[in-house]
Design an enzyme around this catalytic site. Structure first.
Site, mmCIF file in Angstrom:
data_model
loop_
_atom_site.group_PDB
_atom_site.id
_atom_site.type_symbol
_atom_site.label_atom_id
_atom_site.label_comp_id
_atom_site.label_asym_id
_atom_site.label_seq_id
_atom_site.Cartn_x
_atom_site.Cartn_y
_atom_site.Cartn_z
ATOM 1 N N SER B 94 0.851 -1.173 0.000
ATOM 2 C CA SER B 94 0.000 0.000 0.000
ATOM 3 C C SER B 94 0.891 1.228 0.000
ATOM 4 C CB SER B 94 -0.858 -0.029 1.267
ATOM 5 O OG SER B 94 -1.882 0.907 1.161
ATOM 6 N N HIS B 98 2.515 12.075 -0.430
ATOM 7 C CA HIS B 98 2.109 13.472 -0.333
ATOM 8 C C HIS B 98 3.288 14.349 -0.733
ATOM 9 C CE1 HIS B 98 -1.776 12.762 1.477
ATOM 10 N NE2 HIS B 98 -1.227 11.895 2.280
ATOM 11 N N HIS B 108 -2.068 7.253 -4.779
ATOM 12 C CA HIS B 108 -2.297 6.074 -3.952
ATOM 13 C C HIS B 108 -2.260 4.834 -4.824
ATOM 14 C CE1 HIS B 108 -5.572 3.180 -2.541
ATOM 15 N NE2 HIS B 108 -4.657 3.070 -1.607
ATOM 16 N N ASN B 110 -2.551 0.419 -4.258
ATOM 17 C CA ASN B 110 -2.679 -0.714 -3.358
ATOM 18 C C ASN B 110 -2.833 -1.965 -4.199
ATOM 19 O OD1 ASN B 110 -4.969 -2.557 -1.719
ATOM 20 N ND2 ASN B 110 -3.259 -1.832 -0.504
ATOM 21 N N VAL B 111 -2.123 -3.023 -3.811
ATOM 22 C CA VAL B 111 -2.344 -4.360 -4.375
ATOM 23 C C VAL B 111 -2.403 -5.324 -3.201
ATOM 24 C CG1 VAL B 111 -1.493 -4.131 -6.743
ATOM 25 C CG2 VAL B 111 0.152 -4.423 -4.887
ATOM 26 N N ARG B 112 -3.354 -6.230 -3.227
ATOM 27 C CA ARG B 112 -3.558 -7.081 -2.049
ATOM 28 C C ARG B 112 -4.074 -8.453 -2.450
ATOM 29 N NH1 ARG B 112 -7.121 -2.995 -2.623
ATOM 30 N NH2 ARG B 112 -9.299 -3.583 -2.909
ATOM 31 N N HIS B 150 -4.445 7.808 -16.570
ATOM 32 C CA HIS B 150 -5.492 6.868 -16.997
ATOM 33 C C HIS B 150 -5.035 5.996 -18.168
ATOM 34 C CE1 HIS B 150 -9.029 7.762 -14.486
ATOM 35 N NE2 HIS B 150 -8.494 8.970 -14.361
ATOM 36 N N HIS B 180 -20.368 12.569 2.051
ATOM 37 C CA HIS B 180 -20.779 13.720 2.871
ATOM 38 C C HIS B 180 -20.390 15.045 2.214
ATOM 39 C CE1 HIS B 180 -16.620 13.045 3.907
ATOM 40 N NE2 HIS B 180 -16.559 14.180 4.543
ATOM 41 N N ARG B 265 -0.594 -2.266 12.333
ATOM 42 C CA ARG B 265 0.351 -1.329 12.952
ATOM 43 C C ARG B 265 -0.095 0.097 12.649
ATOM 44 N NH1 ARG B 265 5.547 0.981 11.310
ATOM 45 N NH2 ARG B 265 6.824 1.280 13.188
#
Lengths: 305, 305
Positions: B94, B98, B108, B110-112, B150, B180, B265
């Site tokens: 992950s 910034h 960002h 992420n691979v999981r 993209h 929101h 963590r």
């Protein structure tokens, strides 16, 4: 338990409380709060009083809201999951103040009243309850401030019997706890929820007593710390610790999640966010510093009275 | 669908991916990432690579973790609630970066890989799936940057068929959305979850293809914007908009909530928090400014390729 309730009386008191707290805070700060009246498309609305870049308050909000809806969100009542989905009415005053000085603690007050109405076709009576509390989050703590704040909380509850203060003080320690940090949010105060056990009149009186103790609990602390000099080190620590406030409110706080889930006004709900926040990786205070003392002395559940 | 899986091969690839991404980022930044190896009391552990106050990156983390546990948290799989509570194994890389410059977008990746094992006494086969994606969050956007990002996402998925990119692009727009605020988090990218439909080998290959496109997707953008001059106005807007990143990650992001719920963590999970964040009450950009253009032009779901 389900005596007649007078929601109009609660609403009138909440608006009076908001107004008197804002007056007290304007007296401290020297700058006026702005006023935003808003309506909620789904029903109800609110009155937001907000200050930014004040003399003492870097950012703060004293917010009244009164919303109605067809389905109570699950966050509204942790102890009454069976009420989720019922038509409801919720009103309250919520306050978070972020002072500019790292020597003045951040403070939070909330008082609220909920009514869950029976579903269509049911002859059940409405279920109502009060909730509320206040808690103090110092950056550089002072024993006398923590003791004063807790004494005021105790005095607010004393007229209703000796058991409420220890019970609501413990509830506060349990509620304002960051599980992922294994850390309390601050030095605590009092917290109660799902409260109707004294009947409407006395439950309302207890809630009033808590709300009306806010100014005597916090103003003297702000007044005696406002001229305490501070520099970059103290500011850095304050901005870092404010990150914990963000983490608690966005991950755990039932009031914040209720507001966001129930289509509340985002800018009002997120008035609790600090104006400037820093995150740093794996930061720990040096031993035997004032910053370390926040953790070792103040962020420990203890009896401050 | 439930072909033999090779969790060791996934783990080895994830560690290689982490290492090559960190090398690429160190080349851009000029400063080294620190290395923290950690173990999780409940099982497993991770390797966190973190940079703060770099030449280009104000704060960033590239995090590998591999955790096991007796009971899958409900946030792990939105589409397979029946698996909650089962013994599980989860591994992933992950990344959130910034940059200091408001002209370089936050990014960002992420691979999981998840495996949910059958409960005790069950003869069911393990259930496994891949997930991942990457998305871009500009402050001052550039069409060519959004298009390039993209295009790279599309190129990563093209070898597996023409349908994956439009499907995963739309999924990304839906997932990274702040309800929101009624606002997307940024200009999107791709997102997929609960993915096993190509069988283990090809699902793994698709996930690899996405992860390995990260550097070609983001590095050229950072390189061409790094010397663009900025001042206080741009910095203020960046710090304000970073508040949206905090709101999304702490209120909505399943990966963050999964990490906090599964006893991950904390300092690694919250590496995604920006280093400096501002909140302001009810702020709106002036019409016809570059800040207004972020909302009107970039924070709109559109076809960037």
């Amino acid at each position: 338990m389900q005596a007649p309730v007078d929601a109009n009386a609660v609403r009138a008191w909440l608006l009076t409380l908001q107004s008197s707290i804002v007056s007290g805070l304007e007296g401290l700060d020297g700058q006026p709060f702005l006023t935003d009246q808003w309506e909620r498309p789904g029903g109800g609305g609110g009155l937001s009083r907000v200050i930014e870049n004040g003399g003492v308050l870097e950012r703060g909000g004293v917010l009244f809201s009164h919303v109605t809806g067809p389905a109570l969100p699950p966050t509204a009542s942790a102890q009454r999951p069976a009420l989720a989905g019922r038509p409801f009415e919720a009103m309250g005053v919520s306050l978070v103040l972020h002072p500019r000085s790292p020597y003045i603690p951040t403070v939070h007050l909330n008082v609220r009243f909920f009514v869950a109405y029976p579903g269509a076709g049911s002859a059940d009576a409405p279920v109502w309850w009060f909730g509320g509390g206040m808690d103090l989050t110092p950056y550089y703590g002072f024993d006398e401030d923590a003791t004063h704040f807790h004494q005021q909380c105790q005095a607010a509850l004393a007229p209703f019997g000796p058991d409420f203060h220890p019970r609501f003080k413990r509830w506060c320690d349990e509620y304002f706890f960051l599980k992922h940090r294994n850390e309390p949010r601050g030095v605590g105060g009092v917290f109660f929820d799902d409260f109707s056990e004294l009947g409407f009149e006395q439950s309302f009186a207890l809630t009033r007593s808590v709300g009306e103790r806010f100014l005597p609990a916090w103003l003297p602390i702000a007044q005696r710390r406002r001229d305490h000099a501070w520099g970059e080190r103290e500011r850095d620590f304050q901005c870092y610790r404010r990150g914990r406030y963000v983490e608690f409110n966005l991950v755990f706080d039932r009031g914040t999640l209720f507001g966001l889930q129930s289509g509340g006004r985002t800018e009002s709900i997120l008035c609790s966010m600090p104006p400037v926040v820093n995150w740093r990786y794996n930061w720990q205070p040096e031993p035997d510093t004032p910053e370390a003392r926040l953790y070792s002395h103040f962020l420990q559940a203890r009896d401050w009275v």
